[in-house]
Motif scaffolding. Structure first.
Motif, PDB file in Angstrom:
ATOM      1  N   VAL A  87      -7.624   0.218  -0.432  1.00  0.00           N
ATOM      2  CA  VAL A  87      -7.787  -1.078   0.222  1.00  0.00           C
ATOM      3  C   VAL A  87      -7.427  -0.899   1.688  1.00  0.00           C
ATOM      4  O   VAL A  87      -6.320  -0.468   2.007  1.00  0.00           O
ATOM      5  CB  VAL A  87      -6.893  -2.154  -0.435  1.00  0.00           C
ATOM      6  N   SER A  88      -8.360  -1.197   2.571  1.00  0.00           N
ATOM      7  CA  SER A  88      -8.158  -1.031   4.018  1.00  0.00           C
ATOM      8  C   SER A  88      -7.660   0.372   4.351  1.00  0.00           C
ATOM      9  O   SER A  88      -6.762   0.544   5.171  1.00  0.00           O
ATOM     10  CB  SER A  88      -7.161  -2.078   4.532  1.00  0.00           C
ATOM     11  N   GLY A  89      -8.222   1.367   3.669  1.00  0.00           N
ATOM     12  CA  GLY A  89      -7.870   2.758   3.937  1.00  0.00           C
ATOM     13  C   GLY A  89      -6.558   3.203   3.319  1.00  0.00           C
ATOM     14  O   GLY A  89      -6.140   4.335   3.529  1.00  0.00           O
ATOM     15  N   ARG A  90      -5.901   2.336   2.569  1.00  0.00           N
ATOM     16  CA  ARG A  90      -4.620   2.692   1.948  1.00  0.00           C
ATOM     17  C   ARG A  90      -4.782   2.761   0.432  1.00  0.00           C
ATOM     18  O   ARG A  90      -5.377   1.891  -0.169  1.00  0.00           O
ATOM     19  CB  ARG A  90      -3.557   1.650   2.299  1.00  0.00           C
ATOM     20  N   GLU A  91      -4.203   3.789  -0.149  1.00  0.00           N
ATOM     21  CA  GLU A  91      -4.212   3.942  -1.600  1.00  0.00           C
ATOM     22  C   GLU A  91      -3.143   3.028  -2.195  1.00  0.00           C
ATOM     23  O   GLU A  91      -2.030   2.938  -1.679  1.00  0.00           O
ATOM     24  CB  GLU A  91      -3.887   5.387  -1.982  1.00  0.00           C
ATOM     25  N   ARG A  92      -3.508   2.357  -3.278  1.00  0.00           N
ATOM     26  CA  ARG A  92      -2.497   1.577  -3.986  1.00  0.00           C
ATOM     27  C   ARG A  92      -2.817   1.594  -5.473  1.00  0.00           C
ATOM     28  O   ARG A  92      -3.966   1.669  -5.890  1.00  0.00           O
ATOM     29  CB  ARG A  92      -2.381   0.173  -3.452  1.00  0.00           C
TER      30      ARG A  92
END
Length: 113
Positions: free
Chosen positions: A67-72
């Motif tokens: 999400v928005s370049g961030r892994e979660r």
């Protein structure tokens, strides 16, 4: 409230939060904080090991997303987790009713039978 005070109840609280729908880790922490009126402000070092334990037990599943370049990592309650939560709720009702007999409003003394 300290994590130690929740000993034995954290898993049930996490399952109850996930009953509302899938959430990523930080959103779970925020949900605990919001639903407790700010009383439960638990660190990630308490929450994430508990989530991993619940996943190993088959009570939650997780998946990764970007999400928005961030892994979660997002966690979701399983059917087994729903059954475990129902059992935790029943146990909690029994426990709180029993303890309430001692710590609830003062009752007049009863004569021995």
């Amino acid at each position: 409230m300290k994590a130690q005070a929740l000993h034995g109840h954290l898993d049930a609280l996490l399952l109850a939060v996930l009953e509302q729908g899938a959430l990523h880790g930080y959103a779970i922490i925020e949900a605990l904080r919001a639903r407790s009126g700010g009383t439960l402000d638990l660190p990630t070092g308490t929450i994430y090991p508990a989530l991993r334990r619940l996943e190993r037990a088959g009570y939650v599943t997780s998946s990764w997303s970007t999400v928005s370049g961030r892994e979660r990592r997002t966690y979701q309650l399983t059917e087994a987790g729903g059954r475990a939560l129902a059992g935790e709720r029943a146990g909690w009702q029994e426990f709180s009713a029993t303890v309430g007999r001692f710590l609830g409003p003062e009752q007049p003394p009863t004569a021995p039978a």
